[in-house]
Design a protein around this motif. Structure first.
Motif, PDB file in Angstrom:
ATOM      1  N   LYS A 194       0.850  -1.391   0.062  1.00  0.00           N
ATOM      2  CA  LYS A 194       0.181   0.125   0.010  1.00  0.00           C
ATOM      3  C   LYS A 194       1.147   1.354   0.005  1.00  0.00           C
ATOM      4  O   LYS A 194       0.225   2.343   0.010  1.00  0.00           O
ATOM      5  CB  LYS A 194      -0.904  -0.066   1.251  1.00  0.00           C
ATOM      6  CG  LYS A 194      -1.966  -0.939   1.169  1.00  0.00           C
ATOM      7  CD  LYS A 194      -2.585  -0.987   2.563  1.00  0.00           C
ATOM      8  CE  LYS A 194      -3.507  -2.274   2.714  1.00  0.00           C
ATOM      9  NZ  LYS A 194      -4.382  -2.356   3.768  1.00  0.00           N
ATOM     10  N   ASP A 195       2.277   1.178   0.158  1.00  0.00           N
ATOM     11  CA  ASP A 195       3.017   2.182   0.090  1.00  0.00           C
ATOM     12  C   ASP A 195       3.360   2.868  -1.390  1.00  0.00           C
ATOM     13  O   ASP A 195       3.835   2.182  -2.092  1.00  0.00           O
ATOM     14  CB  ASP A 195       4.326   1.807   0.705  1.00  0.00           C
ATOM     15  CG  ASP A 195       5.523   2.926   1.086  1.00  0.00           C
ATOM     16  OD1 ASP A 195       5.553   3.882   0.028  1.00  0.00           O
ATOM     17  OD2 ASP A 195       5.917   3.067   2.309  1.00  0.00           O
ATOM     18  N   GLU A 196       2.641   3.883  -1.465  1.00  0.00           N
ATOM     19  CA  GLU A 196       2.914   4.519  -2.930  1.00  0.00           C
ATOM     20  C   GLU A 196       4.143   4.801  -3.454  1.00  0.00           C
ATOM     21  O   GLU A 196       4.605   4.661  -4.610  1.00  0.00           O
ATOM     22  CB  GLU A 196       1.665   5.694  -3.134  1.00  0.00           C
ATOM     23  CG  GLU A 196       0.311   5.438  -3.033  1.00  0.00           C
ATOM     24  CD  GLU A 196      -0.598   6.449  -3.245  1.00  0.00           C
ATOM     25  OE1 GLU A 196      -0.061   7.318  -3.936  1.00  0.00           O
ATOM     26  OE2 GLU A 196      -1.918   6.376  -2.952  1.00  0.00           O
ATOM     27  N   ALA A 197       5.047   5.337  -2.504  1.00  0.00           N
ATOM     28  CA  ALA A 197       6.285   5.775  -2.815  1.00  0.00           C
ATOM     29  C   ALA A 197       7.094   4.596  -3.348  1.00  0.00           C
ATOM     30  O   ALA A 197       7.907   4.733  -4.047  1.00  0.00           O
ATOM     31  CB  ALA A 197       6.935   6.739  -1.877  1.00  0.00           C
ATOM     32  N   ILE A 198       6.991   3.503  -2.572  1.00  0.00           N
ATOM     33  CA  ILE A 198       7.771   2.159  -2.859  1.00  0.00           C
ATOM     34  C   ILE A 198       7.351   1.988  -4.334  1.00  0.00           C
ATOM     35  O   ILE A 198       8.288   1.502  -5.100  1.00  0.00           O
ATOM     36  CB  ILE A 198       7.471   1.221  -1.878  1.00  0.00           C
ATOM     37  CG1 ILE A 198       8.188   1.673  -0.517  1.00  0.00           C
ATOM     38  CG2 ILE A 198       7.875  -0.169  -2.379  1.00  0.00           C
ATOM     39  CD1 ILE A 198       7.893   0.705   0.469  1.00  0.00           C
ATOM     40  N   GLN A 199       5.862   2.103  -4.604  1.00  0.00           N
ATOM     41  CA  GLN A 199       5.704   1.741  -5.920  1.00  0.00           C
ATOM     42  C   GLN A 199       6.480   2.320  -7.236  1.00  0.00           C
ATOM     43  O   GLN A 199       6.598   2.169  -7.858  1.00  0.00           O
ATOM     44  CB  GLN A 199       4.265   1.447  -6.154  1.00  0.00           C
ATOM     45  CG  GLN A 199       3.346   0.748  -4.863  1.00  0.00           C
ATOM     46  CD  GLN A 199       3.813  -0.579  -4.828  1.00  0.00           C
ATOM     47  OE1 GLN A 199       4.146  -1.149  -5.605  1.00  0.00           O
ATOM     48  NE2 GLN A 199       4.011  -0.930  -3.308  1.00  0.00           N
TER      49      GLN A 199
END
Length: 340
Positions: free
Chosen positions: A299-304
Motif C-alpha cells: 500500500k506504500d505508494e512511494a515504494i511503488q
C-alpha cells in the motif's frame, strides 16, 4: 523488479548492547556487512554521512575498501552533506573510489540535515556567498561537483610544468567514465526534487520530508517522485533516471526479532520540525510477520514509484544479526511484493 540495498547510519558507542563500540568496529563491520550482503544477492550497500557525531563521516576510504573486496554490489551514500565539502577534491576522491570498484559507485549528495553543532560547515572553512543561505551553498557546491565529473578541461595549464601537459585546459584526475550518471540528489522537498530532475541527477528520497500538503508521508513522497520525473522529462535528458526511497522494514520471523522490533508494529507517520520553522513529516517504520508486512508495504505508494528500496539497518546489533534482517526480507517479503 526493484533493486534492494541497505542503508547504515554507522553508529557506535561504548554501550553493553552494541557490537560497534568504537569507530574501528563500525568501519570494519561495514565492510564485512557489504561483503555478506553481496553474497546474499543484495543490490546495494549505502552509508549515511554525519559530522561531529559517533557515526560514519568520511565515506571515500570506506567505499574504496568495500569496492576492493566486492565485485557486484552497488556502493553508495545517502547522503553526503555538500555544505561541508570541497567539490573539486571530492571529484578526485569519487573518481578514485569508483575506479577501484570498477564503476559501482552510486553517490547520494545533498544540502544535508540539521547537524550536531551550529553551522558545522563553518568549522570546515566554508561560508555562504553574499545573499546565499547554507542550503543555497549546498546546492551550488553539489552542482559544481556534478559538472566537474564530466571530465571537461577547465584549468589553465602551467607553461613550465613538472611533467608535460596535454594540449588545452586540464580536467581533474582520475576521471571515471559514467560516474556523473550515478549521482543522486537527496531531496526533502518537492522543489529540490524538481531541481534535481532539471539538472539531471537521480533522486534519493528519505524517510522524512517537509510536510507540504498534510497528506500521509508515502503519498507526499510519491507525489514528489512524480514531480521529479516530470521535470526530468521536460529537461530532455536522454537516459532514464533512478529513484530510491529508504524504509525501516523488519520481518518478524523469530523471538529475537519480536524482542527488538515488535514495538514498531502499527506505528504511524510522525510530525516534527527539522528546522525551527519548517514542519516535517517522518515516515513510519514497518515491522510485522511476513504476510502482514507484504500487505502493508504493497500500500506504500512511494515504494511503488521507486526503482530502488534502501532498508535502514540497526548496525549496532552486529553483522550476523543484520545479515539475518536482510535475508529475512529477501526470502520472506521481496518475492511476495514482486521485488524478486
Amino acid at each position: 523488479m526493484k533493486k534492494i540495498g541497505f542503508l547504515s547510519f554507522g553508529h557506535w558507542a561504548n554501550h553493553p548492547a552494541y557490537s560497534t563500540k568504537t569507530a574501528g568496529d563500525t568501519l570494519l563491520q561495514s565492510i564485512d556487512l557489504a561483503v555478506a550482503a553481496e553474497e546474499l544477492g543484495m543490490d546495494g550497500a549505502y552509508f549515511r554521512v554525519h559530522h561531529f557525531a559517533k557515526q560514519l563521516a568520511s565515506p571515500f576510504p570506506l567505499l574504496a575498501a568495500i569496492g576492493a573486496k566486492t565485485t557486484k554490489i552497488e556502493i553508495g551514500t545517502g547522503v553526503i552533506d555538500m555544505r561541508y565539502e570541497n567539490p573539486l577534491y571530492m571529484v578526485e576522491d569519487a573518481g578514485a573510489a569508483d575506479l577501484i570498484s570498477g564503476g559501482r559507485l552510486q553517490l547520494g549528495i545533498g544540502r544535508g540535515s540539521p547537524e550536531q553543532v551550529i553551522d558545522g560547515w563553518r568549522y570546515f572553512g566554508y561560508e555562504p556567498a553574499e545573499g546565499e543561505t547554507d542550503a543555497d551553498m549546498g546546492r551550488r557546491k553539489g552542482l559544481e561537483f556534478f559538472e566537474k565529473l564530466k571530465g571537461t578541461g577547465f584549468a589553465e595549464p602551467n607553461p613550465n610544468p613538472m611533467f608535460p601537459n596535454p594540449p588545452g585546459l586540464l580536467p581533474l584526475e582520475p576521471f571515471s567514465q559514467g560516474l556523473q550518471d550515478r549521482i543522486w540528489w537527496g531531496s526533502g522537498s518537492d522543489a529540490t526534487a524538481v531541481w534535481a530532475g532539471k539538472v539531471g541527477m537521480n533522486l534519493q528520497s528519505s524517510t522524512l520530508k517537509f510536510d507540504e500538503s498534510g497528506k500521509p508521508f508515502h503519498i507526499q513522497q510519491a507525489e514528489q517522485i512524480r514531480l521529479f520525473r516530470q521535470a526530468w522529462k521536460e529537461a530532455g535528458h536522454e537516459r532514464e533516471p533512478r529513484v530510491s526511497v529508504s524504509r525501516s522494514v523488519f520481518a518478524i520471523v523469530s523471538e529475537q526479532d519480536r524482542y527488538y522490533f515488535g514495538h514498531e508494529a502499527g506505528r504511524t507517520d510522525k510530525i516534527g520540525f527539522i528546522e525551527a520553522d519548517k514542519r516535517a513529516i517522518f515516515g513510519r517504520s514497518y515491522a510485522a510477520e511476513p504476510d502482514q508486512l507484504i500487505k502493508e508495504l504493497a500500500k506504500d505508494e512511494a515504494i511503488q514509484e521507486a526503482d530502488t528500496v534502501l532498508l535502514t539497518i540497526p548496525n549496532t546489533l552486529g553483522v550476523d544479526y543484520n545479515v539475518h534482517v536482510l535475508s529475512s526480507i529477501l526470502e520472506h517479503v521481496a518475492p511476495g511484493l514482486g521485488w524478486r
